[in-house]
Design a protein around this motif. Structure first.
Motif, mmCIF file in Angstrom:
data_model
loop_
_atom_site.group_PDB
_atom_site.id
_atom_site.type_symbol
_atom_site.label_atom_id
_atom_site.label_comp_id
_atom_site.label_asym_id
_atom_site.label_seq_id
_atom_site.Cartn_x
_atom_site.Cartn_y
_atom_site.Cartn_z
ATOM 1 N N ARG A 56 7.154 -31.307 30.851
ATOM 2 C CA ARG A 56 6.152 -30.376 31.353
ATOM 3 C C ARG A 56 6.508 -29.001 30.797
ATOM 4 O O ARG A 56 7.609 -28.513 31.018
ATOM 5 N N GLY A 57 5.621 -28.409 30.051
ATOM 6 C CA GLY A 57 5.873 -27.059 29.556
ATOM 7 C C GLY A 57 6.011 -26.991 28.048
ATOM 8 O O GLY A 57 5.955 -27.996 27.347
ATOM 9 N N LEU A 58 6.210 -25.765 27.555
ATOM 10 C CA LEU A 58 6.164 -25.489 26.114
ATOM 11 C C LEU A 58 7.450 -24.883 25.556
ATOM 12 O O LEU A 58 7.459 -24.395 24.434
ATOM 13 N N SER A 59 8.534 -24.924 26.313
ATOM 14 C CA SER A 59 9.734 -24.210 25.876
ATOM 15 C C SER A 59 10.458 -24.863 24.707
ATOM 16 O O SER A 59 11.327 -24.244 24.095
ATOM 17 N N MET A 60 10.092 -26.103 24.342
ATOM 18 C CA MET A 60 10.815 -26.801 23.276
ATOM 19 C C MET A 60 9.924 -27.159 22.088
ATOM 20 O O MET A 60 10.284 -27.990 21.257
ATOM 21 N N ILE A 61 8.789 -26.500 21.962
ATOM 22 C CA ILE A 61 7.843 -26.857 20.898
ATOM 23 C C ILE A 61 8.393 -26.603 19.494
ATOM 24 O O ILE A 61 7.971 -27.234 18.538
ATOM 25 N N GLY A 62 9.364 -25.713 19.363
ATOM 26 C CA GLY A 62 9.938 -25.406 18.057
ATOM 27 C C GLY A 62 10.652 -26.579 17.415
ATOM 28 O O GLY A 62 10.866 -26.592 16.208
ATOM 29 N N ILE A 63 11.038 -27.579 18.212
ATOM 30 C CA ILE A 63 11.663 -28.783 17.642
ATOM 31 C C ILE A 63 10.797 -30.020 17.887
ATOM 32 O O ILE A 63 11.266 -31.149 17.786
ATOM 33 N N GLY A 64 9.525 -29.785 18.210
ATOM 34 C CA GLY A 64 8.593 -30.902 18.308
ATOM 35 C C GLY A 64 8.572 -31.621 19.632
ATOM 36 O O GLY A 64 8.145 -32.774 19.698
ATOM 37 N N ILE A 65 9.030 -30.987 20.695
ATOM 38 C CA ILE A 65 8.917 -31.562 22.038
ATOM 39 C C ILE A 65 7.798 -30.803 22.740
ATOM 40 O O ILE A 65 7.914 -29.598 22.977
ATOM 41 N N TYR A 66 6.716 -31.530 23.069
ATOM 42 C CA TYR A 66 5.507 -30.908 23.612
ATOM 43 C C TYR A 66 5.235 -31.356 25.043
ATOM 44 O O TYR A 66 5.735 -32.393 25.487
ATOM 45 N N ASP A 67 4.409 -30.586 25.713
ATOM 46 C CA ASP A 67 3.970 -30.912 27.062
ATOM 47 C C ASP A 67 3.361 -32.319 27.054
ATOM 48 O O ASP A 67 2.518 -32.629 26.217
ATOM 49 N N GLY A 68 3.819 -33.170 27.953
ATOM 50 C CA GLY A 68 3.307 -34.530 28.043
ATOM 51 C C GLY A 68 4.118 -35.567 27.287
ATOM 52 O O GLY A 68 3.905 -36.768 27.463
ATOM 53 N N ASP A 69 5.046 -35.136 26.407
ATOM 54 C CA ASP A 69 5.896 -36.081 25.692
ATOM 55 C C ASP A 69 6.817 -36.806 26.676
ATOM 56 O O ASP A 69 7.065 -36.338 27.783
ATOM 57 N N THR A 70 7.335 -37.939 26.231
ATOM 58 C CA THR A 70 8.286 -38.703 27.033
ATOM 59 C C THR A 70 9.625 -38.707 26.315
ATOM 60 O O THR A 70 9.704 -39.069 25.137
ATOM 61 N N LEU A 71 10.665 -38.288 27.024
ATOM 62 C CA LEU A 71 12.008 -38.229 26.457
ATOM 63 C C LEU A 71 12.829 -39.414 26.914
ATOM 64 O O LEU A 71 12.734 -39.832 28.074
ATOM 65 N N ILE A 72 13.652 -39.949 26.004
ATOM 66 C CA ILE A 72 14.668 -40.918 26.391
ATOM 67 C C ILE A 72 15.961 -40.133 26.550
ATOM 68 O O ILE A 72 16.402 -39.434 25.636
ATOM 69 N N VAL A 73 16.547 -40.224 27.735
ATOM 70 C CA VAL A 73 17.751 -39.469 28.074
ATOM 71 C C VAL A 73 18.863 -40.458 28.395
ATOM 72 O O VAL A 73 18.675 -41.377 29.192
#
Length: 141
Positions: A56-73
Motif C-alpha cells: 500500500r503506497g508509493l514509497s518504493m516506486i523507484g525500484i519497481g514496487i507499486y501500490d497493489g503489488d504482492t511481495l514475497i517476504v
C-alpha cells in the motif's frame, strides 16, 4: 496490524519455455523446448518462512514496487545493509531499503518524496523479514 499470509505448501507448477524473450528486436521463430517448473522452488528461498504481503503506497516506486503489488517476504534470511525489508516501526508494517552502517540504522524509501525513517528516542524497529520477490500485476483482468 494485518496478519501475514503464509504460502501454500502445495506446488504451483507452470510451463517454462526454454527460450529467451527479446525485449528489443524479435528473433526469428524457432522450436523451443518446454518443461514444467514448480513456482515454489523458483520463488521461495525457505517455503516454511515465506509469506505474502500486499503493498500500500508509493514509497518504493523507484525500484519497481507499486501500490497493489504482492511481495514475497522470507523470515529466515538475515537482513543486511541494502536489503529490501519488511519492517515494523511502532507496530506498523513498512517496506523499505535497510541502511545499516555501524550503529547508524535507518529505513530508506525509493521515492524522493518520502524521507528516510530515522528512529527517534522511544521508537521501536523490528525487521520482520527480507523481501525476495515482487509480484507485479501488469494487466487488470
Amino acid at each position: 496490524m494485518n496478519a501475514p499470509v503464509p504460502l501454500s505448501s502445495l506446488p504451483l507448477v507452470l510451463t517454462l519455455f526454454d527460450a529467451a524473450v527479446c525485449a528489443g528486436f524479435p528473433s526469428p521463430a524457432a522450436d523451443y523446448a518446454q518443461r514444467r517448473i514448480n513456482l515454489n522452488e523458483h520463488l521461495l528461498v525457505n517455503e516454511q518462512a515465506s509469506f505474502l504481503f500486499r503493498v500500500r503506497g508509493l514509497s518504493m516506486i523507484g525500484i519497481g514496487i507499486y501500490d497493489g503489488d504482492t511481495l514475497i517476504v522470507d523470515r529466515s534470511i538475515t537482513p543486511a545493509h541494502n536489503h529490501i525489508v519488511l519492517a515494523i516501526v511502532d507496530e506498523e508494517f513498512t517496506v523499505k531499503r535497510l541502511y545499516r552502517r555501524g550503529s547508524d540504522v535507518r529505513l530508506l524509501a525509493e521515492n524522493p518524496a518520502y524521507p528516510p525513517i530515522v528512529l527517534k528516542e522511544g521508537q521501536e524497529l523490528r525487521i520482520w523479514g527480507v523481501v525476495t520477490f515482487n509480484l507485479h500485476k501488469l494487466l487488470n483482468v
